[in-house]
Design a protein around this motif. Structure first.
Motif, PDB file in Angstrom:
ATOM      1  N   UNK A 318      -7.256 -29.380  -3.989  1.00  0.00           N
ATOM      2  CA  UNK A 318      -6.401 -28.026  -3.776  1.00  0.00           C
ATOM      3  C   UNK A 318      -6.403 -27.111  -5.035  1.00  0.00           C
ATOM      4  N   UNK A 319      -7.361 -27.293  -5.792  1.00  0.00           N
ATOM      5  CA  UNK A 319      -7.015 -26.336  -7.152  1.00  0.00           C
ATOM      6  C   UNK A 319      -6.765 -27.352  -8.432  1.00  0.00           C
ATOM      7  N   UNK A 320      -7.074 -28.388  -8.530  1.00  0.00           N
ATOM      8  CA  UNK A 320      -6.726 -29.363  -9.575  1.00  0.00           C
ATOM      9  C   UNK A 320      -7.152 -28.501 -10.907  1.00  0.00           C
ATOM     10  N   UNK A 321      -6.181 -28.802 -11.789  1.00  0.00           N
ATOM     11  CA  UNK A 321      -6.183 -28.353 -13.026  1.00  0.00           C
ATOM     12  C   UNK A 321      -7.081 -28.957 -14.197  1.00  0.00           C
ATOM     13  N   UNK A 339     -11.189 -25.242 -22.690  1.00  0.00           N
ATOM     14  CA  UNK A 339     -11.280 -24.528 -21.592  1.00  0.00           C
ATOM     15  C   UNK A 339     -10.391 -24.897 -20.753  1.00  0.00           C
ATOM     16  N   UNK A 340      -9.394 -24.083 -20.253  1.00  0.00           N
ATOM     17  CA  UNK A 340      -8.209 -24.453 -19.424  1.00  0.00           C
ATOM     18  C   UNK A 340      -8.805 -23.705 -18.161  1.00  0.00           C
ATOM     19  N   UNK A 365     -10.754 -37.743  -8.210  1.00  0.00           N
ATOM     20  CA  UNK A 365     -10.170 -38.645  -9.252  1.00  0.00           C
ATOM     21  C   UNK A 365     -10.691 -39.849  -9.459  1.00  0.00           C
ATOM     22  N   UNK A 366     -11.723 -40.408  -8.493  1.00  0.00           N
ATOM     23  CA  UNK A 366     -12.323 -41.876  -8.799  1.00  0.00           C
ATOM     24  C   UNK A 366     -13.609 -41.526  -7.888  1.00  0.00           C
ATOM     25  N   UNK A 367     -14.601 -42.627  -8.383  1.00  0.00           N
ATOM     26  CA  UNK A 367     -15.890 -42.504  -7.595  1.00  0.00           C
ATOM     27  C   UNK A 367     -16.270 -44.000  -7.832  1.00  0.00           C
ATOM     28  N   UNK A 581      -4.986 -32.319 -13.826  1.00  0.00           N
ATOM     29  CA  UNK A 581      -3.738 -32.545 -13.152  1.00  0.00           C
ATOM     30  C   UNK A 581      -4.120 -31.953 -11.762  1.00  0.00           C
ATOM     31  N   UNK A 582      -4.140 -33.442 -10.874  1.00  0.00           N
ATOM     32  CA  UNK A 582      -4.766 -33.188  -9.611  1.00  0.00           C
ATOM     33  C   UNK A 582      -3.824 -32.459  -8.636  1.00  0.00           C
TER      34      UNK A 582
END
Length: 665
Positions: A318-321, A339-340, A365-367, A581-582
């Motif tokens: 959804x547009x994670x930071x 880079x932010x 977040x994980x693989x 930040x997911x």
């Protein structure tokens, strides 16, 4: 005055009705619909054209596109076939239903004795009782066994006509009517109004990837659109009052009479990393209601609201930071940049190849991947990763996939960064060795040192002087020559790795001397690379008094392999994910299908009709009673549909029962 031959010529209307109501036409239409339905089931529908090009290639993509196979159920030819099938089946019902209804009601009391004797099941005998007594006994017995009866007096005989199961004819009517009803439901939900508006030029699909607020009015559908199937992705905490309808290579915007808010999204995974279940907490804000409506949806558990069905279809980022560090790969210094950014954002960057664009596409977040064979595990979580594209001014792009944490392979840890030039290609992974601190800094420091020509000359000169001193050689001119050769070899190695040096030799040295020159170059290169690596270790404060230990030696070999692969990597920097930040997003499918109820009615009629045709058997019995002197001649005949052996057994039992009934009186 018309001749008899002319009067027998059927009219055009009659010929047309016979054609439309013919069995051959109906079968051909049904087979075509069935084949199209198979294609629509096997081939995923309404996907972006780029996905089909990747999967089938440009040639077959154009072929399938021209046939309308990417949206079979809304293709013009499919809708025309459905319309013809409706007309053909309706004509068939119109022509045959009245006759079937009449046949159901008729008892056929005017049948002749010769016709009865020619039936497959017939028995004939003489009874001692009079006609009136037999007629009463036989009718009572037949009614007792489920037959409806009717008697008729004729000049010289009396006839009892009996039947049961005649309503199985309704099965034919119901099945044909079901086809019409199902097709009508399909036409209602087949985007027929949208197709008509598009043909009239009232709407036009939008092909640009732009926000909904910038989509022109001609690409918007009315809020009262009777049927549609659209999709929308909503991030956690976000709202949406529209859905997007995929239409060939573009889309249309469908406004909703309410707003959907995603309050929370949850997902569970199997140990393999595959999604196990996911659900969304939704809030419906409807201006017609004082209070919002809250509901939780999951796969196969939609929310039905005011005729709109909201399905849990997928999930996405959804547009994670993202907080990144950009490490230079082509500079002689390690001047990193912070880079932010966030997924779906783009950044303009200056590179040695000119201005390029960073397009951040996704975050995971994980693989969970298959674990290395020596790990003793079946699966291993490689941790968070993100993907992005680096696009040049010509529109060409490379796609990258970077993992946040170092992954252990064969007892050593590496930062993995995949790259590919085409979405249908697998990723080629650059393995950047992780130093003892779990950082890529040692490798990147070595890579930067390779590109610092002044520092390379200093270290090369010092290395040559030290070597000559150990060998007690006094050749000042040779020192400068070897130093220059070392510098040149390091530059070649930095640009193209070991393969770059081999290519240079093959282009400039005669074939009979190439192997000798390559061996000499590699020995010289190895010496200067070892010296540069030792310089990096000393800068870290590593004690080299006892030489380079085994762990650092393995790191050195992994570093050389990674530097050799950098030309294939094709990026002027390495992006390392420091923190994130997911933000999750739920993919919803929103449908409005008033034809669904019509289709359900059609399937209900179809099941009833099939049951009646296969499990309700029509049976007809005739009893011919004709007085002859002091006896009565009896002819018992019967006919039954399907399964003649079964009816033969039933007829035998009927014959025995009727004969006993006549004698028992």
């Amino acid at each position: 005055m018309n001749s008899p031959a002319q009067r027998n010529i059927p009219s055009r209307g009659t010929i047309l009705l016979e054609f439309l109501g013919s069995m051959n036409l109906a079968i051909n239409l049904l087979v075509t619909v069935a084949i199209a339905s198979v294609v629509g089931t096997v081939l995923q529908q309404n996907q972006p054209y780029q996905d089909y090009i990747i999967k089938f290639g440009p040639f077959w993509h154009e072929v399938f596109k021209s046939l309308g196979l990417y949206d079979v159920y809304a293709a013009g030819w499919f809708l025309v076939i459905l319309a013809f099938l409706v007309i053909s089946t309706s004509v068939c019902i119109y022509r045959n239903a009245p006759n079937m209804v009449r046949e159901m009601r008729q008892f056929r009391t005017r049948v002749q004795a010769v016709s009865l004797r020619n039936m497959h099941q017939v028995q004939e005998w003489h009874a001692d009782a009079p006609v009136a007594a037999l007629e009463s006994r036989y009718r009572a017995w037949l009614r007792q066994h489920g037959y409806k009866t009717r008697s008729a007096d004729h000049d010289d005989h009396h006839l009892i006509a009996a039947k049961k199961g005649s309503w199985n004819r309704l099965g034919y009517i119901f099945t044909h009517t079901a086809i019409v009803v199902i097709c009508l439901g399909g036409l209602v939900d087949g985007q027929l109004p949208v197709r008509i508006k598009e043909m009239l030029g009232q709407i036009q699909p939008e092909t640009r990837d732009i926000p909904a607020s910038q989509v022109p009015e001609i690409s918007w559908l009315p809020e009262g659109n009777p049927s549609f199937r659209g999709n929308v992705t909503i991030p956690e905490g976000g709202r949406a009052g529209i859905a997007f309808l995929q239409l060939r290579d573009g889309y249309l915007v469908q406004p909703l009479p309410f707003t959907i808010e995603l309050k929370d999204f949850r997902i569970e995974h199997y140990v393999t990393g595959q999604p196990k279940s996911f659900e969304s907490d939704l809030v419906i804000h409807d201006p017609e209601r004082e209070q919002p409506v809250e509901a939780t949806i999951a796969v196969n558990h939609p929310l039905i609201y005011e005729g709109y069905a909201i399905y849990q279809a997928s999930f996405d980022d959804g547009g994670s930071g993202l907080s990144l560090t950009a490490w230079p790969l082509s500079h002689p210094t390690l001047d990193t940049q912070k880079v932010e950014t966030a997924v779906f954002e783009s950044l303009e960057v200056e590179t040695p190849a000119g201005r390029q664009t960073l397009e951040f596409e996704s975050f995971r977040p994980f693989n969970v991947n298959p674990a290395p064979e020596d790990s003793g595990k079946q699966f291993q979580n490689f941790g968070p990763s993100f993907t992005y594209k680096l696009r040049n001014t010509q529109g060409e792009a490379r796609e990258y996939e970077n993992y946040m944490l170092p992954v252990e392979l064969e007892g050593r840890k590496f930062f993995l960064s995949g790259v590919r030039e085409n979405p249908n290609q697998p990723f080629f992974y650059l393995h950047i060795p992780a130093d003892p601190a779990g950082s890529p800094q040692r490798f990147l420091a070595f890579n930067a040192l390779l590109r610092d020509e002044a520092r390379v000359r200093e270290i090369a000169a010092e290395t040559v002087r030290q070597t000559f001193s150990e060998l007690r050689l006094q050749e000042p001119g040779m020192v400068e020559e070897v130093t220059a050769t070392m510098g040149r070899l390091v530059r070649m190695f930095a640009r193209g790795g070991f393969d770059g040096i081999v290519e240079q030799v093959e282009a400039t040295v005669p074939e009979d001397r190439r192997m000798q020159v390559i061996d000499a170059y590699m020995k010289v290169l190895r010496n200067i690379l070892s010296a540069l690596y030792a310089e990096v270790l000393r800068a870290e404060g590593v004690d080299l008094s006892a030489g380079i230990n085994e762990r650092d030696s393995r790191f050195y070999e992994d570093t050389l392999n990674a530097v050799t692969a950098l030309p294939l990597y094709g990026s002027p920097f390495f992006l390392q994910l420091e923190s994130f930040e997911q933000v999750q997003a739920s993919g919803l499918q929103i449908t409005r299908s008033p034809g669904k109820s019509v289709v359900y009615l059609g399937f209900t009629l179809l099941m009833i009709g099939v049951f009646m045709m296969f499990y309700v058997r029509q049976r007809r019995i005739w009893v011919w009673l004709q007085p002859q002197l002091d006896q009565t001649q009896v002819i018992l005949a019967g006919s039954g549909e399907r399964d003649r052996r079964d009816f033969e057994r039933e007829f035998t039992q009927l014959y025995q029962g009727i004969r006993r009934a006549g004698e028992s009186g």
